[in-house]
Design an enzyme around this catalytic site. Structure first.
Site, PDB file in Angstrom:
ATOM      1  CE  LYS B  77     -15.456 -62.105 -63.100  1.00 44.42           C
ATOM      2  NZ  LYS B  77     -16.691 -62.762 -63.596  1.00 44.42           N
ATOM      3  CB  SER B 152     -17.011 -61.707 -67.311  1.00 46.63           C
ATOM      4  OG  SER B 152     -17.534 -62.262 -66.124  1.00 46.63           O
ATOM      5  CB  SER B 176     -18.998 -65.071 -66.288  1.00 42.67           C
ATOM      6  OG  SER B 176     -19.451 -64.105 -67.207  1.00 42.67           O
TER       7      SER B 176
END
EC number: 6.3.5.7
Lengths: 95, 484
Positions: B77, B152, B176
């Site tokens: 990420k 996210s 997330s």
């Protein structure tokens, strides 16, 4: 309690943001909606309840006060938008 | 991608017998990304040359001693810093940011000998649940390209679901990792707060942020967790606990487990089909000799308001560092220092980030601190007590990961409050700091549904054991999206 455009301007200044007139209107409306929703917390009696800042039983983690290797200047400045003589450069602060 | 459907132990067996090379694994990953990422948009930065060099080094040096994740192509990420590999947090502000060090988890992956192929898309600074807040592009759900992958960590989930990488790392502040894993039909684990070092994770809400794995099955999640967990002196909130052998918990046995099912997670607002999949999963647990009963977590209804006050307050403080002086994109020709700050931030941050900074600054500002921030911290105590009390009686708490399946791109953009309500099942868990995993539990109208299994603090072993036993009785985790 309702947030006005003037309140939005004040908070934006605290947050170091410049907002357009349209953004000010939009944020005033959205922040009012979110804070109105958050008012449901007032329905709970929290007298005498300790606040939780985070969940671990930790406080004041210390290390020995011994010098350690620090970041080399070249690395520290690698992402600097502007630099001079090994320092971050910004517009003049004093006239 | 057949290689990535192999179990980790099978991949390692083939690598060991030289039926397969790391280079082949990495080429398969890069080829799959090439075929599919034009549609999916999971990646922000690809490091093809770096990945090939890592693969060659591993193939050349491979002796009998091999890392836990040897040779496995991974995506990271883009809020986890990688030295020399651009890290943007999906923000224009950091569009040119070249990290000067590796996050602890990235160093740990290097020690475990996985291969980083690139950086994955997300909501800007991890603020959002759909990836629509990325300032670069929207990531699409591999199961239906008109739908969001969740967020996210949407890129992290979509990339694993599309078979582009073997596993990925995400971060979870209010759901997330778990919610995008649910929307994309894969496994996502949020560890206990403090189990995995946050050093090098760009901070959003420091009392909640936690890094974890996204994988195709529970066994892989156990191995990735094993590689990244552990105390780190560079993160003062890192817990100094001993790390068990997670794989040894994967016995296939759920007999005798006591499970609480919160009525608040299956009430109003939960899609009937989602509820049906969760009830089916509970019957699977029954058939394995586990027992469950309905419980109440009475403060659930207050969790979202609590979370948005606390997380936004922490974010407004954390994001003060982005001032345009030391890194990031500076506004052109500012007249003075104040204007440099204001214009750099206003031009660099997207609307959701500004909204949360504004909310947090307001909640922390003079005269409102007690009414909002302190009140929310007190309610957090009550929410945590709900879990403490439930865990006195039960080993695990089980419910849905999200109230619905993945929604359509654009469907909720104009209405931040509705978007926030998607997190009702994941946010209380984050506030309590306890571990939880999302595992696939079937489809609703062709879209994946996630089952959330929540455990006691630092009891990832029981969470993994239950998830693995469930997975062994079902075939949901083997379903793959029909990507062309």
């Amino acid at each position: 309690m309702s947030i006005t455009v003037k309140d939005v301007e004040h908070v934006a200044n605290l947050a170091r943001l410049t907002l357009s007139e349209a953004e000010k209107e939009q944020f005033a409306g959205q922040l009012n909606a979110i804070l109105k929703y958050a008012e449901k917390l007032n329905g709970l009696d929290t007298t005498g309840i300790e606040p939780t800042s985070h969940v671990l039983p930790l406080a004041n983690v210390m290390r020995d006060d011994e010098p350690r290797e620090s970041l080399p200047l070249e690395k520290a400045l690698r992402n600097a938008p502007d630099e001079e003589d090994g320092q971050f450069k910004v517009p003049a602060v004093l006239e | 991608m057949s290689l990535f459907n192999l179990r980790l132990s099978e991949v390692h067996n083939r690598l060991h017998h030289r039926d397969l090379s790391v280079a082949e694994l990495v080429e398969a990953s890069l080829a799959r990304i090439g075929e599919t990422d034009g549609d999916i948009g999971a990646f922000l930065t690809l490091d093809e040359a770096g990945a090939r060099a890592q693969a060659k080094a591993l193939d050349d040096a491979a002796g009998p001693e091999r890392g836990l994740l040897f040779g496995l192509p991974a995506g990271i990420k883009d809020n986890i810093v990688t030295e020399g590999l651009r890290t943007t947090c999906a923000s224009q502000f950091l569009s040119n940011y070249d990290p000067i060090y590796d996050a602890t988890v990235v160093q740990k992956l290097k020690d475990a000998q996985s291969v980083t192929v690139g950086k994955l898309n997300m909501d800007e600074f991890a603020m959002g649940g759909s990836n629509e807040n990325s300032s670069f592009h929207v990531t699409r759900n591999p199961w239906d390209k008109d739908r969001v992958p969740g967020g996210s960590s949407g890129g992290s989930a979509a990339s694993v679901a599309a078979g582009q990488v073997y596993f990925s790392l995400g971060s979870d502040t209010g759901g997330s990792i778990r919610q995008p894993a649910a929307y994309c039909g894969i496994v996502g684990l949020k560890p206990t707060y403090g189990l995995v070092s946050r050093y090098g994770l760009v901070a959003f809400a420091s009392s909640l942020d936690q890094i974890g794995p996204l994988t195709k099955n529970v066994e892989d999640a156990a191995y990735v967790l094993q590689a990244i967990a552990g105390h780190d002196p560079r993160d003062t909130t890192s817990a100094n606990v001993s790390i068990p052998d997670y794989a040894s918990a994967l016995t296939g046995d759920a007999k005798g487990l006591k499970i609480g099912v919160p009525k608040e997670y299956l009430g109003e607002g939960i899609d009937p089909q989602v509820k049906a999949r969760v009830m089916e999963a509970l019957r699977v647990f029954e058939s394995m000799g586990a027992v469950w009963e309905e419980i109440s977590l009475p403060h659930t209804d207050y969790a979202i308001a609590t979370y948005y006050l606390l997380a936004s307050s922490e974010a407004s403080s954390n994001l003060a560092r982005f001032d345009g002086v030391r890194y990031g994109v500076r506004a052109d020709n500012p007249d003075n220092l104040l204007e440099l700050y204001k214009r750099s931030r206003s031009e660099g941050f997207g609307p959701e980030v500004k909204r949360r900074i504004m909310l947090g600054t307001y909640a922390l500002s003079s005269g409102y601190y007690d009414a909002y921030y302190k009140k929310a911290q007190q309610v957090r105590t009550l929410i945590k007590r709900d879990f403490d009390q439930a865990f006195e009686k039960y080993d695990l708490i089980i419910g849905p990961t999200a109230p619905t399946t993945a929604f359509r791109i654009g469907e909720q953009v104009g209405d931040p409050l509705t978007m926030y309500l998607n997190d009702i099942c994941t946010i209380p868990v984050s506030l309590a700091g306890v571990p939880a995993i999302s595992v696939p539990c079937g489809l609703a109208d062709g879209l994946p549904v996630g089952l959330q299994i929540i455990g006691k603090p630092f009891d990832e072993s029981t969470v993994l054991r239950a998830a693995h036993a469930y997975e062994g009785q079902t075939e949901h985790h083997q379903l793959r999206p029909a990507l062309t």
